[in-house]
Every structure is written in C-alpha cells, then in structure tokens.
Design a protein around this motif. Structure first.
Motif, PDB file in Angstrom:
ATOM      1  N   ASP A  79       0.883  -1.198   0.055  1.00  0.00           N
ATOM      2  CA  ASP A  79      -0.053  -0.034  -0.035  1.00  0.00           C
ATOM      3  C   ASP A  79       0.958   1.229   0.006  1.00  0.00           C
ATOM      4  O   ASP A  79       1.615   1.692   1.053  1.00  0.00           O
ATOM      5  CB  ASP A  79      -0.744  -0.179   1.450  1.00  0.00           C
ATOM      6  N   ALA A  80       1.019   1.867  -1.288  1.00  0.00           N
ATOM      7  CA  ALA A  80       1.939   3.098  -1.331  1.00  0.00           C
ATOM      8  C   ALA A  80       1.599   4.134  -0.253  1.00  0.00           C
ATOM      9  O   ALA A  80       2.311   4.961   0.252  1.00  0.00           O
ATOM     10  CB  ALA A  80       2.096   3.544  -2.554  1.00  0.00           C
ATOM     11  N   ALA A  81       0.198   4.394  -0.268  1.00  0.00           N
ATOM     12  CA  ALA A  81      -0.305   5.322   0.795  1.00  0.00           C
ATOM     13  C   ALA A  81       0.404   5.294   2.114  1.00  0.00           C
ATOM     14  O   ALA A  81       0.628   6.162   2.910  1.00  0.00           O
ATOM     15  CB  ALA A  81      -1.618   5.597   0.713  1.00  0.00           C
ATOM     16  N   VAL A  82      -0.043   4.056   2.651  1.00  0.00           N
ATOM     17  CA  VAL A  82       0.633   3.532   4.097  1.00  0.00           C
ATOM     18  C   VAL A  82       2.057   3.780   4.160  1.00  0.00           C
ATOM     19  O   VAL A  82       2.408   4.430   4.976  1.00  0.00           O
ATOM     20  CB  VAL A  82       0.129   2.401   4.379  1.00  0.00           C
ATOM     21  N   PHE A  83       2.611   2.973   3.109  1.00  0.00           N
ATOM     22  CA  PHE A  83       3.958   3.000   3.352  1.00  0.00           C
ATOM     23  C   PHE A  83       4.612   4.573   3.124  1.00  0.00           C
ATOM     24  O   PHE A  83       5.587   4.965   3.819  1.00  0.00           O
ATOM     25  CB  PHE A  83       4.636   2.549   1.863  1.00  0.00           C
ATOM     26  N   GLY A  84       4.075   5.407   2.358  1.00  0.00           N
ATOM     27  CA  GLY A  84       4.594   6.736   2.321  1.00  0.00           C
ATOM     28  C   GLY A  84       4.098   7.749   3.307  1.00  0.00           C
ATOM     29  O   GLY A  84       4.258   9.058   3.372  1.00  0.00           O
ATOM     30  N   GLY A  85       3.343   7.408   4.255  1.00  0.00           N
ATOM     31  CA  GLY A  85       2.577   8.066   5.460  1.00  0.00           C
ATOM     32  C   GLY A  85       1.289   8.630   5.049  1.00  0.00           C
ATOM     33  O   GLY A  85       1.373   9.773   5.869  1.00  0.00           O
ATOM     34  N   LYS A  86       0.698   8.401   4.058  1.00  0.00           N
ATOM     35  CA  LYS A  86      -0.504   9.138   3.771  1.00  0.00           C
ATOM     36  C   LYS A  86      -1.614   8.507   4.246  1.00  0.00           C
ATOM     37  O   LYS A  86      -2.702   9.183   4.440  1.00  0.00           O
ATOM     38  CB  LYS A  86      -0.632   9.534   2.358  1.00  0.00           C
ATOM     39  N   GLY A  87      -1.552   7.252   4.492  1.00  0.00           N
ATOM     40  CA  GLY A  87      -2.627   6.560   4.943  1.00  0.00           C
ATOM     41  C   GLY A  87      -2.609   6.114   6.240  1.00  0.00           C
ATOM     42  O   GLY A  87      -1.652   6.608   7.143  1.00  0.00           O
ATOM     43  N   ALA A  88      -3.470   5.096   6.838  1.00  0.00           N
ATOM     44  CA  ALA A  88      -3.402   4.643   8.045  1.00  0.00           C
ATOM     45  C   ALA A  88      -2.278   4.032   8.523  1.00  0.00           C
ATOM     46  O   ALA A  88      -1.635   3.347   7.621  1.00  0.00           O
ATOM     47  CB  ALA A  88      -4.734   3.839   8.353  1.00  0.00           C
ATOM     48  N   ALA A  89      -1.870   3.724   9.721  1.00  0.00           N
ATOM     49  CA  ALA A  89      -0.564   3.230  10.138  1.00  0.00           C
ATOM     50  C   ALA A  89      -0.565   1.724   9.869  1.00  0.00           C
ATOM     51  O   ALA A  89      -1.655   1.178  10.085  1.00  0.00           O
ATOM     52  CB  ALA A  89      -0.342   3.581  11.577  1.00  0.00           C
ATOM     53  N   ALA A  90       0.449   1.214   9.432  1.00  0.00           N
ATOM     54  CA  ALA A  90       0.351  -0.310   9.219  1.00  0.00           C
ATOM     55  C   ALA A  90       0.503  -0.979  10.408  1.00  0.00           C
ATOM     56  O   ALA A  90       0.820  -0.564  11.423  1.00  0.00           O
ATOM     57  CB  ALA A  90       1.985  -0.754   8.323  1.00  0.00           C
ATOM     58  N   PRO A  91      -0.344  -2.090  10.648  1.00  0.00           N
ATOM     59  CA  PRO A  91      -0.569  -2.883  11.822  1.00  0.00           C
ATOM     60  C   PRO A  91       1.053  -3.521  12.319  1.00  0.00           C
ATOM     61  O   PRO A  91       1.897  -3.680  11.594  1.00  0.00           O
ATOM     62  CB  PRO A  91      -1.520  -3.928  11.073  1.00  0.00           C
TER      63      PRO A  91
END
Length: 280
Positions: A265-277
């Motif tokens: 998930d590029a958004a999560v990896f790049g800090g735009k999405g929800a924090a990764a579990p």
C-alpha cells in the motif's frame, strides 16, 4: 560422504512431469541456500516446502524442490506426463544427487494460453521476484506512483545477474520518494516499446506522475511488475553484488528485496494512509 554447496547457478531443463508437488524435507536445503549466500529474509519471502518429480529425456527420474508460489500453477497447467521446461537453481550436490530449486516453468505451446504466459515471463529464473500479467500487445503500462526514471534497459535479450532479478528483457525502473522520507523502486519488465503516452521514448531522469505510461506490452502479451522498498535490513551487501554492480548507481534498485505487489500500500508506506499494523 559430503556435500558441495555452490553459489547460485541457473539451469534450464527439458523434462516430463512424473509427479506433482508433495511436501518434502527442506531443512537441509535452507541451510545450503544460506550457505550459498542467499539472504535468510529472502527465504521467508519465497517459501519452499514441496518437491516434484520429473523424468529426463533419457528416462532418469529426478526430485526437485519447487517454490510454493508455482505449485498451484503446475497442477492446473501441466498434467502428469506433460512436457515442460524448468528454470532452476543448483544449490548443492550430495551423495543422493543435486539439490535443485525450480523457480519458473513453461509448457509446450499447445499448453500455453494467456494465463500461462502471464505466469512465465522469465523474469525470475533464479528466484521469482514480482507479479506477472497478461495483456494484448501494445497495451500501455502505467507507473504506480509519482517518481523518477532511474534505469532503462532497451535490450530485449538483456540479462540481469542478481539472484532476485532474472532475465527480463526490456525494462524500466522508477524510484518513488515519499514525504515521510521512505523510498521504493518499481520495475516494469518484459516490455515492448519503452515509450510514454505521447509515443516519445522514456528517458533516465524523466519525472513521472502516477498512472503515466512508461511503456507498452510486447508481442508476447505479458509483462512483469515488482516493487522493492528501500530498506537497510534487506540491502544486498554481498561481495557478489558489489563486484557486479558496485560501480553502477543505476543498479541500486537490485540491492533490495521485493514485496508482494498485491499487499503493498503506497499510501500507508509513504505516510499518507493509516498506520500499518504492528508485526507480532
């Protein structure tokens, strides 16, 4: 009695399938693979737990390890007694014979449809390193996120020698830098023309926006896609890599291990999405 362990060596075998994949002991194989220089983390990303039995052209039976990701495709696409080509890596040789890991396969033309071609891009003949897709020749291939082109290979028969890169023909590598300081490389391989949506050639240093075209599907109707997050924990610092590519910054992408594109998930990896579990 003893065993010889080798640096990874790739081979191609023309064989007949004598037995489908079944569970087999792999503890010794894992030891031999690590001893040969393959990173432990990679073994977790490309699990091996089964073996197949094949018959050579001279009628000799061989047992070979096979990557788990291939077993379902083998069962669906190659019947017992079917002819197939195996792309494999020789890991060791002991009193029982060679320890060989199958990483790619293809059947004869009569057994191949679009799904088979998608599974057999040839882009991981040492260790398969991404996802393969089928599409009509000439279909535009889009870049996954904003980025900059860092590597082009316009030779259809090009070989990349690193253990996780394989033979990939024409390919484009794009580096994606995210606002949180993280970065990842994406690679698009087995392409036809390396051109943008306007038909102009792609160039190293070219800035791209998400979904921009970086090339077209070639005449074989398949292409290969992989993602390599920049992570010091997975960086290949082996003497072998350094000898091959240490003086070529354009090959830095090949230092890093691939992840499953379907789970990235590029958004999560790049800090735009929800924090990764958190990993447990």
């Amino acid at each position: 009695m003893g065993v010889d362990v080798f640096p990874v060596q790739s081979y191609r075998f023309e064989v007949t399938l004598a037995a489908q994949a079944t569970p087999c002991a792999i503890n010794f194989l894992k030891w031999a693979m690590v001893t040969s220089g393959i990173p432990k983390d990679f073994l977790e990303r490309a699990p091996i737990s089964r073996c197949i039995q094949v018959k050579s052209a001279k009628g000799k039976l061989f047992t070979m390890y096979v990557q788990d990701v291939l077993t379902e495709h083998l069962e669906k696409e190659v019947p017992l007694g079917g002819k197939l080509t195996l792309y494999a890596a020789l890991i060791y040789f002991d009193q029982k014979g060679p320890g060989i890991v199958v990483n790619e396969f293809s059947g004869p033309p009569s057994q191949q449809g679009s799904e088979k071609e998608a599974a057999d891009c040839g882009c991981g003949q040492q260790f398969h390193s991404g996802s393969d897709y089928s599409a009509p020749a000439g279909t535009p291939v889009p870049v996954m996120e904003d980025g900059i082109v860092v590597k082009l290979e316009d030779n259809e028969t090009a070989t990349v020698d690193t253990p996780t890169a394989g033979q990939c023909g024409r390919y484009v590598v794009v580096k994606h830098s995210f606002a949180n300081g993280r970065a990842a490389y994406s690679r698009y391989a087995q392409l036809g023309k390396l051109v943008g949506h306007d038909g102009r050639p792609i160039a190293v240093g070219q800035q791209l926006k998400a979904k921009d075209t970086i090339g077209e599907v070639g005449s074989k109707g398949r292409f290969h896609f992989e993602i390599r997050p920049v992570d010091s924990a997975t960086m290949d610092q082996s003497p072998g890599w350094t000898k091959l590519y240490g003086a070529d910054p354009a090959m830095d992408w090949s230092r890093y291990q691939t992840v499953d594109p379907a789970k990235f998930d590029a958004a999560v990896f790049g800090g735009k999405g929800a924090a990764a579990p958190e990993k447990k």
